[in-house]
Scaffold this motif. Structure first.
Motif, PDB file in Angstrom:
ATOM      1  N   GLY A  15      36.700  42.378  41.060  1.00  0.00           N
ATOM      2  CA  GLY A  15      35.980  41.336  41.778  1.00  0.00           C
ATOM      3  C   GLY A  15      34.524  41.698  41.994  1.00  0.00           C
ATOM      4  O   GLY A  15      34.205  42.790  42.467  1.00  0.00           O
ATOM      5  N   GLY A  23      32.132  39.962  43.921  1.00  0.00           N
ATOM      6  CA  GLY A  23      31.417  39.349  45.036  1.00  0.00           C
ATOM      7  C   GLY A  23      30.744  40.459  45.837  1.00  0.00           C
ATOM      8  O   GLY A  23      30.532  41.571  45.329  1.00  0.00           O
ATOM      9  N   GLY A  24      30.441  40.171  47.095  1.00  0.00           N
ATOM     10  CA  GLY A  24      29.745  41.156  47.917  1.00  0.00           C
ATOM     11  C   GLY A  24      30.548  42.422  48.136  1.00  0.00           C
ATOM     12  O   GLY A  24      30.016  43.537  48.028  1.00  0.00           O
ATOM     13  N   ALA A  25      31.850  42.279  48.439  1.00  0.00           N
ATOM     14  CA  ALA A  25      32.660  43.463  48.730  1.00  0.00           C
ATOM     15  C   ALA A  25      32.802  44.342  47.484  1.00  0.00           C
ATOM     16  O   ALA A  25      32.672  45.573  47.555  1.00  0.00           O
ATOM     17  CB  ALA A  25      34.042  43.045  49.238  1.00  0.00           C
ATOM     18  N   GLU A  70      35.046  41.198  36.634  1.00  0.00           N
ATOM     19  CA  GLU A  70      34.837  39.905  37.302  1.00  0.00           C
ATOM     20  C   GLU A  70      35.372  38.806  36.387  1.00  0.00           C
ATOM     21  O   GLU A  70      34.997  38.706  35.227  1.00  0.00           O
ATOM     22  CB  GLU A  70      33.344  39.691  37.587  1.00  0.00           C
ATOM     23  CG  GLU A  70      32.954  38.273  37.973  1.00  0.00           C
ATOM     24  CD  GLU A  70      33.735  37.703  39.167  1.00  0.00           C
ATOM     25  OE1 GLU A  70      33.759  38.344  40.224  1.00  0.00           O
ATOM     26  OE2 GLU A  70      34.330  36.610  39.013  1.00  0.00           O
ATOM     27  N   LYS A  71      36.244  37.966  36.932  1.00  0.00           N
ATOM     28  CA  LYS A  71      36.896  36.987  36.056  1.00  0.00           C
ATOM     29  C   LYS A  71      36.002  35.803  35.692  1.00  0.00           C
ATOM     30  O   LYS A  71      36.238  35.141  34.685  1.00  0.00           O
ATOM     31  CB  LYS A  71      38.195  36.488  36.685  1.00  0.00           C
ATOM     32  CG  LYS A  71      38.057  35.560  37.859  1.00  0.00           C
ATOM     33  CD  LYS A  71      39.435  35.024  38.254  1.00  0.00           C
ATOM     34  CE  LYS A  71      39.364  34.199  39.512  1.00  0.00           C
ATOM     35  NZ  LYS A  71      40.687  33.723  39.938  1.00  0.00           N
ATOM     36  N   MET A  72      35.012  35.516  36.535  1.00  0.00           N
ATOM     37  CA  MET A  72      34.150  34.384  36.237  1.00  0.00           C
ATOM     38  C   MET A  72      33.020  34.821  35.289  1.00  0.00           C
ATOM     39  O   MET A  72      32.850  36.001  35.013  1.00  0.00           O
ATOM     40  CB  MET A  72      33.554  33.800  37.517  1.00  0.00           C
ATOM     41  CG  MET A  72      34.563  33.469  38.603  1.00  0.00           C
ATOM     42  SD  MET A  72      35.773  32.213  38.139  1.00  0.00           S
ATOM     43  CE  MET A  72      34.870  30.740  38.565  1.00  0.00           C
ATOM     44  N   GLY A 126      29.188  37.044  42.062  1.00  0.00           N
ATOM     45  CA  GLY A 126      28.760  36.344  43.282  1.00  0.00           C
ATOM     46  C   GLY A 126      29.870  35.854  44.176  1.00  0.00           C
ATOM     47  O   GLY A 126      29.807  36.008  45.384  1.00  0.00           O
ATOM     48  N   GLY A 127      30.897  35.215  43.585  1.00  0.00           N
ATOM     49  CA  GLY A 127      32.009  34.703  44.392  1.00  0.00           C
ATOM     50  C   GLY A 127      31.546  33.850  45.559  1.00  0.00           C
ATOM     51  O   GLY A 127      30.502  33.192  45.510  1.00  0.00           O
ATOM     52  N   ASN A 128      32.336  33.874  46.618  1.00  0.00           N
ATOM     53  CA  ASN A 128      31.960  33.123  47.818  1.00  0.00           C
ATOM     54  C   ASN A 128      30.744  33.730  48.499  1.00  0.00           C
ATOM     55  O   ASN A 128      30.026  33.033  49.227  1.00  0.00           O
ATOM     56  CB  ASN A 128      33.125  33.097  48.824  1.00  0.00           C
ATOM     57  CG  ASN A 128      34.142  32.032  48.481  1.00  0.00           C
ATOM     58  OD1 ASN A 128      33.919  31.202  47.611  1.00  0.00           O
ATOM     59  ND2 ASN A 128      35.270  32.061  49.162  1.00  0.00           N
ATOM     60  N   THR A 129      30.507  35.014  48.274  1.00  0.00           N
ATOM     61  CA  THR A 129      29.343  35.650  48.906  1.00  0.00           C
ATOM     62  C   THR A 129      28.060  34.931  48.506  1.00  0.00           C
ATOM     63  O   THR A 129      27.187  34.687  49.341  1.00  0.00           O
ATOM     64  CB  THR A 129      29.259  37.136  48.485  1.00  0.00           C
ATOM     65  OG1 THR A 129      30.515  37.756  48.731  1.00  0.00           O
ATOM     66  CG2 THR A 129      28.153  37.858  49.236  1.00  0.00           C
ATOM     67  N   ALA A 162      41.449  40.471  36.071  1.00  0.00           N
ATOM     68  CA  ALA A 162      42.486  41.471  36.355  1.00  0.00           C
ATOM     69  C   ALA A 162      43.813  40.743  36.495  1.00  0.00           C
ATOM     70  O   ALA A 162      43.894  39.702  37.149  1.00  0.00           O
ATOM     71  CB  ALA A 162      42.152  42.215  37.630  1.00  0.00           C
ATOM     72  N   THR A 222      38.918  40.939  45.340  1.00  0.00           N
ATOM     73  CA  THR A 222      38.985  39.664  44.621  1.00  0.00           C
ATOM     74  C   THR A 222      38.793  38.440  45.515  1.00  0.00           C
ATOM     75  O   THR A 222      38.982  37.308  45.068  1.00  0.00           O
ATOM     76  CB  THR A 222      40.346  39.551  43.902  1.00  0.00           C
ATOM     77  OG1 THR A 222      41.356  39.944  44.837  1.00  0.00           O
ATOM     78  CG2 THR A 222      40.414  40.437  42.686  1.00  0.00           C
ATOM     79  N   ASP A 277      44.255  36.115  43.763  1.00  0.00           N
ATOM     80  CA  ASP A 277      44.843  36.998  42.729  1.00  0.00           C
ATOM     81  C   ASP A 277      45.123  38.398  43.268  1.00  0.00           C
ATOM     82  O   ASP A 277      46.146  39.008  42.941  1.00  0.00           O
ATOM     83  CB  ASP A 277      43.892  37.157  41.527  1.00  0.00           C
ATOM     84  CG  ASP A 277      43.501  35.839  40.892  1.00  0.00           C
ATOM     85  OD1 ASP A 277      43.831  34.781  41.455  1.00  0.00           O
ATOM     86  OD2 ASP A 277      42.852  35.867  39.829  1.00  0.00           O
ATOM     87  N   GLY A 284      36.914  43.227  51.796  1.00  0.00           N
ATOM     88  CA  GLY A 284      36.413  41.856  51.716  1.00  0.00           C
ATOM     89  C   GLY A 284      37.461  40.841  52.119  1.00  0.00           C
ATOM     90  O   GLY A 284      38.426  41.155  52.829  1.00  0.00           O
ATOM     91  N   GLU A 285      37.281  39.627  51.624  1.00  0.00           N
ATOM     92  CA  GLU A 285      38.151  38.527  52.063  1.00  0.00           C
ATOM     93  C   GLU A 285      39.599  38.699  51.610  1.00  0.00           C
ATOM     94  O   GLU A 285      40.501  38.053  52.151  1.00  0.00           O
ATOM     95  CB  GLU A 285      37.574  37.183  51.563  1.00  0.00           C
ATOM     96  CG  GLU A 285      38.092  35.996  52.363  1.00  0.00           C
ATOM     97  CD  GLU A 285      37.502  34.667  51.916  1.00  0.00           C
ATOM     98  OE1 GLU A 285      36.413  34.658  51.303  1.00  0.00           O
ATOM     99  OE2 GLU A 285      38.133  33.629  52.188  1.00  0.00           O
TER     100      GLU A 285
HETATM  101  P1  ADP Z   1      34.204  38.957  48.990  1.00  0.00           P
HETATM  102  O1  ADP Z   1      33.368  38.249  50.014  1.00  0.00           O
HETATM  103  O2  ADP Z   1      35.426  39.552  49.558  1.00  0.00           O
HETATM  104  O3  ADP Z   1      33.389  39.879  48.140  1.00  0.00           O
HETATM  105  P2  ADP Z   1      33.927  36.895  47.007  1.00  0.00           P
HETATM  106  O4  ADP Z   1      34.591  35.588  46.957  1.00  0.00           O
HETATM  107  O5  ADP Z   1      32.471  36.919  47.315  1.00  0.00           O
HETATM  108  O6  ADP Z   1      34.742  37.794  48.036  1.00  0.00           O
HETATM  109  O7  ADP Z   1      34.094  37.668  45.629  1.00  0.00           O
HETATM  110  C1  ADP Z   1      35.357  37.842  45.025  1.00  0.00           C
HETATM  111  C2  ADP Z   1      35.150  37.864  43.529  1.00  0.00           C
HETATM  112  O8  ADP Z   1      36.353  38.275  42.885  1.00  0.00           O
HETATM  113  C3  ADP Z   1      34.771  36.512  42.944  1.00  0.00           C
HETATM  114  O9  ADP Z   1      33.607  36.641  42.185  1.00  0.00           O
HETATM  115  C4  ADP Z   1      35.985  36.156  42.088  1.00  0.00           C
HETATM  116  O10 ADP Z   1      35.650  35.393  40.946  1.00  0.00           O
HETATM  117  C5  ADP Z   1      36.500  37.520  41.705  1.00  0.00           C
HETATM  118  N1  ADP Z   1      37.912  37.536  41.282  1.00  0.00           N
HETATM  119  C6  ADP Z   1      38.940  36.841  41.831  1.00  0.00           C
HETATM  120  N2  ADP Z   1      40.078  37.103  41.193  1.00  0.00           N
HETATM  121  C7  ADP Z   1      39.794  37.997  40.206  1.00  0.00           C
HETATM  122  C8  ADP Z   1      40.547  38.645  39.185  1.00  0.00           C
HETATM  123  N3  ADP Z   1      41.858  38.422  39.023  1.00  0.00           N
HETATM  124  N4  ADP Z   1      39.899  39.503  38.356  1.00  0.00           N
HETATM  125  C9  ADP Z   1      38.565  39.716  38.465  1.00  0.00           C
HETATM  126  N5  ADP Z   1      37.800  39.109  39.385  1.00  0.00           N
HETATM  127  C10 ADP Z   1      38.395  38.273  40.263  1.00  0.00           C
END
Ligand code: ADP
Length: 475
Positions: free
Chosen positions: A36, A38-40, A59-61, A65-68, A180, A216, A248, A441-442
């Protein structure tokens, strides 16, 4: 948005060095794997690399960045220097108490103490990598006190930009479009790696000689998971979440025995855009000099209340919406997300008028009642007291033009997730450690209890991301 595109291009280029297609999966070896970006995850990756480890981050996307990245960027920390300069009284104990009470005493006392004790140090750590914060300290919606720091630029993206650069400088190998799938354990139950799906559905395997950090994010974008815990949150319910927040990490960790906590507590952001669910498209996020009114032009709650209370109160109003009202002094040219306020007015997200009566007409609020409410509020500001029990005060609302931003609750943050200890090690349902597995993280549950204070998430992910990375590197 520009930085999103630049980052996407940068990392699309960086991804070309992936393992070429092969009939047999060849595991790639490293010391620490972070799941993952994101920030964490980025904080964990940088911290592990700082401590001398070779790190791969998946990172799957197609972008980090994710929600962060979507966050407003407000970061809670008791900061004697900045708060002191503004005459704001606060203490780490106060931050701790408000966090525990704001979660109905169901939060984790040890983890909340770690969070509140270390929030400022992690903010300084970000500054050491070039992140800049304003000198202004504010109270944000659901934050309950004036201790929220504001990034100098780019809201949530400032954190991602800063940590991405730090990770690159420290040689972290970042793989985008790499999801992952399953944690790999050895015969003794140690987590030693992960399988993943890469570009073109390629099956990949990564081995970690030290540890795997799960970062994640939450599960608010999984309709199946969220409706299991809160049946109101169907597919049509607005959400602030990115599509990658599908839980995930919880599923993967549970398969190797992880316990979970607080899964039933899904936070609604009280003040999101009613149509899109986005937390953006508003004039201000700070509450000191604003009020919330319903269509009848009346205040209905103290604006400095908890997010769950605010969300519930808004849902009880006509059409389940409210309006944030502020005056010209609170409206800059650009909001905290980098959006021009004039554009928001033009696009219909925000109403603006020279008088309160006109503002009310435009937004469909009762005009006479709005004027009466604002007059009463202005008297309350002078007395710093009102019938709702509000404690956070700022300016009156009396300098035109005036603004009204329609807002309604949206799905925001999943407080539930895997259980961890003070070292961010993932725990089994019996409380014992799963060796080789960390989380931050989240994706982690049980820290905040029933409700998380606004502004505490960024502090949480930085503090525990660093702890997870440091301890993973020390394995
Ligand atoms: P946090 O605030 O805990 O860091 P975020 O939502 O900012 O959470 O970041 C979580 C990241 O993990 C996102 O970028 C998301 O796309 C990524 N992620 C989620 N599931 C998977 C996975 N199975 N494999 C790789 N990355 C993942």
């Amino acid at each position: 948005m520009v930085s999103v595109i630049i980052m996407t291009m940068l990392f699309a280029a960086g991804c070309q060095d992936k393992t070429p297609a092969a009939s047999k999966v060849e595991a790639e070896e490293t010391e620490v794997i972070v799941l993952g970006g994101g920030g964490a995850g980025l904080a964990a990756a940088v911290a592990a690399a700082e401590n001398g480890s070779k790190v791969i981050l998946l990172e799957k996307m197609s972008m980090l960045g994710g929600n962060t990245a979507r966050a407003g960027g407000y970061y809670n920390a008791v900061d004697p220097q900045r708060q002191g300069a503004l005459g704001i009284e606060d203490s780490v104990e106060h931050h701790y108490q408000q966090t525990i009470e704001g979660g109905d005493n169901e939060g984790h006392p040890v983890l909340v103490k770690i969070l509140t004790d270390n929030a400022l140090d992690s903010l300084k750590w970000l500054e050491s990598y070039g992140m800049e914060f304003q000198d202004r300290i504010v109270a944000i919606q659901g934050g309950m006190w004036e201790r929220s720091h504001i990034p100098a630029t780019s809201s949530g993206f400032g954190y991602i930009d800063t940590l991405t650069k730090a990770a690159e400088e420290k040689g972290v190998r970042i793989l985008l479009d790499t999801k992952a799938e399953e944690l790999i354990t050895d015969d003794n139950g140690w987590v030693v790696g992960v399988t993943a799906t890469g570009e073109d559905n390629k099956t990949l395997e990564f081995r970690a000689s030290k540890a795997v950090v799960v970062a994640t994010g939450g599960f608010a974008a999984s309709v199946e998971m969220r409706t299991k815990y809160d049946p109101r949150l169907t597919a049509n319910f607005p959400s602030t979440n990115n599509p990658g927040a599908t839980g995930d990490g919880v599923v993967m960790a549970e398969k190797v025995g992880a316990g979970t906590a607080g899964m039933e507590y899904i936070q609604l952001l009280p003040l999101a855009d009613p149509k899109s669910g986005s937390s953006q498209h508003k004039v201000v996020t700070e509450i000191q000099s604003t009020i919330m009114v319903n269509k009848e032009g009346k205040r209905f709650v103290n604006e400095d209340n908890r997010r769950d209370v605010l969300a519930g109160a808004i849902m009880d109003q006509t059409d389940g919406i409210c309006f944030i009202i502020n005056d010209a002094r609170e409206a800059g040219e650009v909001n905290n997300y980098g959006e021009k306020v004039a554009d928001l007015v033009e696009q219909g997200y925000v109403y603006r008028a020279d008088t309160l009566e006109e503002l009310a007409e435009l937004s469909g609020i009762d005009p006479a009642a709005l004027v009466q409410t604002v007059n009463k509020f202005n008297k309350d500001v002078a007395a710093e007291s009102d019938s709702f029990g509000r404690k956070v005060w700022g300016n009156t609302i009396e300098v035109g033009p005036f603004y009204a931003t329609p807002r309604a609750p949206a799905i925001h943050h999943t407080m539930g997730g895997v259980t961890i200890n003070h070292k961010a090690q993932v725990l089994k349902t019996d409380g014992s450690v799963i060796p080789g597995l960390y989380a931050a993280g989240e994706v982690v549950g049980g820290i905040h209890g029933t409700n998380r204070l606004g502004g505490n998430a960024l502090a949480d992910i930085m503090v525990f991301g660093r702890i997870a990375g440091e301890n993973a590197a020390a394995e």
